[in-house]
Design an enzyme around this catalytic site. Structure first.
Site: not given
Ligand code: PLP
Length: 428
Positions: A215, A243, A274
């Site tokens: 990230s 991610h 996320k």
């Protein structure tokens, strides 16, 4: 009616108020509390003095590409959320949360194995496993918890774990909690990983643990090479896909799909907080006996409340949307490409490749912080990162692209960077 001061104090105390009135905070008294206060204040001063104080901007609107900040700042274009697919405020995701809330209530007031498992939890676990093409899945309150709970449950002093040095803090903490033999290999360095795998041959089981996408740098782990080494040295592979889940790979399955190794990665941990609706929650997906063992042994799962129904509803709908069509997963790639190529042409260095995390490399910590502030003054919300979050001399502004940014949003961001970069002499 007249009352003595003592009577007034007693009444306030009964109503829950301190000397400062109802609801005013009460300071603990005593020498130990005073010493603690002094020590904490000194520590806070040190953080401020080191320039690493993290302040929190207060947002007064939903999460999305356009924000209103508390205190009136509207019209801000947001480039620092992990809302990669824009699902945090998607109308169908919100509706699913409301429906789950109404049907299943606010929460379970229980851990899963006592009376905290509802049909929606089982459905979501089944859906996650299907999405990743794995045998089973287990939910946690966060991916931090999933990472905190897996290594200790799985590995013993007879085993070894090999971890990329830049892995997320929650992987590092999870590994600290386990009693396996620990190796830290240099970031994405396959020679170093191989050397450490050779050293670890003496143990019963070897587990290579890596973020799928990192990230801070927007770089993607060389999973093909990692899996080849794992095969050569009889090791297992674990990836943290926070991610990557939802948008990397042709169908958004993640780094293993992108790099064609879905059948070679044994364990995936990821987040619901996320790309998958952004509410909260995490999970492990992989072989059924592993998931069964985690339900028996994993401490953050056993000793923490079940995911609230509304949160389950959001994630479940986000996965439905992704499994219906791969259009959402693919919608972000062109935006990422637009930002990366325009910024490079303008004279900036962008770390990583093809990932919506686009770190604008600046080097100097002060420059990163001043430029981020200047960007906000131009209506662009980005965050500067410096030591100790990233290595010394590698300060940067991290820009995160979302599928719901318009081309105009992206162009405005590039224009503002160019203007601010020119002002501070930061362009190549
Ligand atoms: N792993 C990685 C790579 C992350 O970036 C994060 C969150 O920032 C986590 C784990 C923790 O995820 P969660 O917010 O679900 O606890």
């Amino acid at each position: 009616m007249w009352r003595s001061a003592a009577a007034v104090r007693a009444l306030r105390a009964l109503r829950g108020g301190g000397a400062g009135g109802a609801g005013a905070p009460r300071a603990a008294s005593g020498a130990a509390a005073a010493r603690l206060r002094q020590r904490l204040e000194n520590e806070l001063e040190d953080i401020r003095g080191a320039g690493t104080w993290k302040s929190e901007r207060v947002i007064a609107s939903r999460q999305g590409p356009h924000l209103r900040l508390a205190g009136g700042g509207g019209g801000i274009i947001n480039f620092c959320a992990n809302n990669y697919l824009g699902l945090s405020s998607h109308p169908e995701v919100i509706r699913a949360a409301v429906e789950a809330l109404e049907k299943f209530g606010a929460g379970l007031s229980s851990v899963r194995f006592i009376c905290g498992t509802q049909s929606i939890h089982k459905d979501l676990e089944e859906k996650i496993a299907r999405f990743h093409q794995r045998e089973d899945a287990i939910l946690y309150a966060s991916c931090f918890d999933a990472n905190a709970g897996i290594f200790e449950a799985l590995l013993t002093p007879e085993d070894a774990v090999l971890s990329d040095e830049l892995n997320h803090a929650s992987i590092i903490d999870g590994i600290r909690l386990c009693k396996a033999n620990k190796y830290r290999y240099k970031h994405m360095d396959m020679q170093d990983l191989e050397a450490k795998l050779q050293e670890a041959q003496k143990y019963r089981l070897r587990l290579v643990a890596t973020d799928g996408a990192f990230s801070m740098d927007g770089d993607i782990a060389p999973l093909r090479e990692i899996c080849q080494l794992a095969q050569k040295y009889d090791a297992l592979v674990f990836i943290d896909e926070c991610h990557a889940t939802g948008f990397l790979g042709p169908n958004g399955r993640g780094t293993d799909e992108l790099l064609g190794v879905m059948d070679k990665v044994t364990i995936i941990n990821s987040t619901l907080g996320k790309a998958l609706g952004g509410a909260a929650g995490g999970y492990t997906t992989g072989p059924k006996p592993l998931i069964d063992l985690l339900r028996q042994r994993s401490r953050p799962y056993l000793f923490s409340n079940s995911l609230p129904p509304a949160v389950v509803g959001c994630a479940s709908k986000a996965l439905d949307l992704l499994m219906e069509s791969n259009a959402i997963a693919q919608s972000m790639a062109a935006k990422t490409q637009r930002f990366r190529s325009k910024m490079t042409a303008a004279g900036f260095t962008i770390s990583g490749k093809d990932h919506p995390i686009c770190p604008v490399m600046l080097g100097d910590a002060r420059l990163a912080s001043v430029m981020a502030e200047d960007m906000l003054n131009r209506g662009i919300y980005v965050i500067g990162f410096s030591y100790p979050v990233v290595p010394k001399g590698k300060a940067r502004i991290r820009v995160q692209i979302s599928a719901v940014h318009s081309d105009e949003d992206i162009d405005r961001c590039v224009d503002a960077f160019t203007e601010v970069g020119r002002k501070h002499g930061a362009l190549r």
